[in-house]
Design a protein around this motif. Sequence first.
Motif, PDB file in Angstrom:
ATOM      1  N   PHE A 263       5.848   6.881   2.639  1.00 31.56           N
ATOM      2  CA  PHE A 263       4.464   6.795   2.157  1.00 31.56           C
ATOM      3  C   PHE A 263       3.676   5.679   2.845  1.00 31.56           C
ATOM      4  O   PHE A 263       2.755   5.100   2.261  1.00 31.56           O
ATOM      5  CB  PHE A 263       4.414   6.655   0.625  1.00 31.56           C
ATOM      6  N   ASP A 264       4.030   5.402   4.094  1.00 28.89           N
ATOM      7  CA  ASP A 264       3.217   4.500   4.910  1.00 28.89           C
ATOM      8  C   ASP A 264       1.874   5.188   5.153  1.00 28.89           C
ATOM      9  O   ASP A 264       1.810   6.214   5.830  1.00 28.89           O
ATOM     10  CB  ASP A 264       3.920   4.247   6.247  1.00 28.89           C
ATOM     11  N   PRO A 265       0.787   4.648   4.603  1.00 30.78           N
ATOM     12  CA  PRO A 265      -0.488   5.369   4.715  1.00 30.78           C
ATOM     13  C   PRO A 265      -0.965   5.546   6.153  1.00 30.78           C
ATOM     14  O   PRO A 265      -1.636   6.534   6.468  1.00 30.78           O
ATOM     15  CB  PRO A 265      -1.473   4.521   3.894  1.00 30.78           C
TER      16      PRO A 265
ATOM     17  N   ASP B 292       0.825  -1.208   0.000  1.00 34.27           N
ATOM     18  CA  ASP B 292       0.000   0.000   0.000  1.00 34.27           C
ATOM     19  C   ASP B 292       0.860   1.259   0.000  1.00 34.27           C
ATOM     20  O   ASP B 292       0.475   2.286  -0.569  1.00 34.27           O
ATOM     21  CB  ASP B 292      -0.924   0.012   1.214  1.00 34.27           C
ATOM     22  N   ASP B 293       2.043   1.189   0.653  1.00 32.14           N
ATOM     23  CA  ASP B 293       2.933   2.344   0.647  1.00 32.14           C
ATOM     24  C   ASP B 293       3.436   2.673  -0.749  1.00 32.14           C
ATOM     25  O   ASP B 293       3.577   3.843  -1.121  1.00 32.14           O
ATOM     26  CB  ASP B 293       4.121   2.110   1.589  1.00 32.14           C
TER      27      ASP B 293
ATOM     28  N   TYR C 112       1.803   1.967  -3.574  1.00 33.09           N
ATOM     29  CA  TYR C 112       0.680   2.545  -4.323  1.00 33.09           C
ATOM     30  C   TYR C 112       0.508   4.017  -3.971  1.00 33.09           C
ATOM     31  O   TYR C 112       0.292   4.847  -4.860  1.00 33.09           O
ATOM     32  CB  TYR C 112      -0.609   1.764  -4.050  1.00 33.09           C
ATOM     33  N   LEU C 113       0.625   4.360  -2.706  1.00 34.85           N
ATOM     34  CA  LEU C 113       0.490   5.765  -2.323  1.00 34.85           C
ATOM     35  C   LEU C 113       1.624   6.591  -2.909  1.00 34.85           C
ATOM     36  O   LEU C 113       1.404   7.713  -3.381  1.00 34.85           O
ATOM     37  CB  LEU C 113       0.469   5.903  -0.799  1.00 34.85           C
ATOM     38  N   SER C 114       2.840   6.047  -2.900  1.00 32.68           N
ATOM     39  CA  SER C 114       3.969   6.769  -3.482  1.00 32.68           C
ATOM     40  C   SER C 114       3.744   7.028  -4.963  1.00 32.68           C
ATOM     41  O   SER C 114       3.974   8.139  -5.457  1.00 32.68           O
ATOM     42  CB  SER C 114       5.263   5.972  -3.274  1.00 32.68           C
ATOM     43  N   ILE C 115       3.285   6.015  -5.686  1.00 35.17           N
ATOM     44  CA  ILE C 115       3.119   6.162  -7.144  1.00 35.17           C
ATOM     45  C   ILE C 115       1.939   7.070  -7.470  1.00 35.17           C
ATOM     46  O   ILE C 115       2.009   7.868  -8.410  1.00 35.17           O
ATOM     47  CB  ILE C 115       3.002   4.787  -7.814  1.00 35.17           C
ATOM     48  N   ILE C 116       0.851   6.968  -6.716  1.00 35.80           N
ATOM     49  CA  ILE C 116      -0.253   7.912  -6.901  1.00 35.80           C
ATOM     50  C   ILE C 116       0.258   9.342  -6.712  1.00 35.80           C
ATOM     51  O   ILE C 116      -0.026  10.237  -7.521  1.00 35.80           O
ATOM     52  CB  ILE C 116      -1.395   7.629  -5.902  1.00 35.80           C
TER      53      ILE C 116
ATOM     54  N   ARG D 223      -4.881  12.701   2.006  1.00 40.81           N
ATOM     55  CA  ARG D 223      -6.238  12.356   1.570  1.00 40.81           C
ATOM     56  C   ARG D 223      -6.233  11.037   0.811  1.00 40.81           C
ATOM     57  O   ARG D 223      -7.118  10.189   1.004  1.00 40.81           O
ATOM     58  CB  ARG D 223      -6.803  13.488   0.708  1.00 40.81           C
ATOM     59  N   ASN D 224      -5.236  10.840  -0.041  1.00 42.50           N
ATOM     60  CA  ASN D 224      -5.154   9.572  -0.758  1.00 42.50           C
ATOM     61  C   ASN D 224      -4.693   8.440   0.150  1.00 42.50           C
ATOM     62  O   ASN D 224      -5.016   7.274  -0.102  1.00 42.50           O
ATOM     63  CB  ASN D 224      -4.245   9.713  -1.977  1.00 42.50           C
ATOM     64  N   ALA D 225      -3.962   8.774   1.215  1.00 37.29           N
ATOM     65  CA  ALA D 225      -3.637   7.762   2.225  1.00 37.29           C
ATOM     66  C   ALA D 225      -4.913   7.225   2.858  1.00 37.29           C
ATOM     67  O   ALA D 225      -5.064   6.005   3.054  1.00 37.29           O
ATOM     68  CB  ALA D 225      -2.710   8.351   3.287  1.00 37.29           C
ATOM     69  N   GLN D 226      -5.851   8.129   3.163  1.00 31.95           N
ATOM     70  CA  GLN D 226      -7.130   7.698   3.730  1.00 31.95           C
ATOM     71  C   GLN D 226      -7.900   6.844   2.725  1.00 31.95           C
ATOM     72  O   GLN D 226      -8.511   5.829   3.101  1.00 31.95           O
ATOM     73  CB  GLN D 226      -7.959   8.913   4.138  1.00 31.95           C
TER      74      GLN D 226
END
Length: 223
Positions: A74-76, A39-40, A42-46, A108-111
């Motif tokens: 980028f640990d959500p 998930d980290d 994915y958040l980094s790439i987003i 916000r994208n982490a959430q």
Amino acid sequence: MRDYQWLYQYCLNRFGSVEALEARLPQPKSPEELRVLGDDRYLSIISLRIFRAGLKHSLVDAKWPAFEEVFFGFDPHKVVLMGAEHLERLMHDERLIRHLAKLKSVPRNAQFILDVAREKGSFGALIADWPVSDIVGLWKYLGKHGTQLGGLSAPRFLRMVGKDTFIPTDDVVAALKAQGIIDKAPTSQKELAAVQAAFNEWRAQSGRPLCQLSTLLAHTVNH
């Protein structure tokens, strides 16, 4: 609509050999690879996609190690706790691209990612399991529930992580217009459905992934 054989033969003639053509075609990741991506990541790439928008990619990429540092890898679970004051402090960090709206998009994208993970087990499960025959549906989902993932950002993000997708770039839109599938860049549900149907047909004819068909289409446009 022209069939796949015309599309492939046109590109083959343009590049001169099967080897030269195949070397230009992207390869999507398998569902298993998409599922195990953290998930980290994915958040980094987003976030990388969002910060790249409108800027030179090499400029953003050069700064990305600093982003990884200030956003806790980028640990959500950590990023989602970053409040307004924390983000305001980042606006003074010269190592970063200091764009407040884009910085705000990260927690916000982490959430968003945490919400999906709570339902699906991981964000990667959502990406891996979404059928490519309705990839425009995934674009819509990301645009609706994510932050700053409208327009081409969702398909470009998916291409970055390796999810099979076409991207309606200017060249792809020009090729689709030339083949009578659409008459302008697709934005309505009807237009997107028509494009999805065309790609689904080419995919059935060829056995090729959407990303390769998208690239082939782009190469039919003369510059």
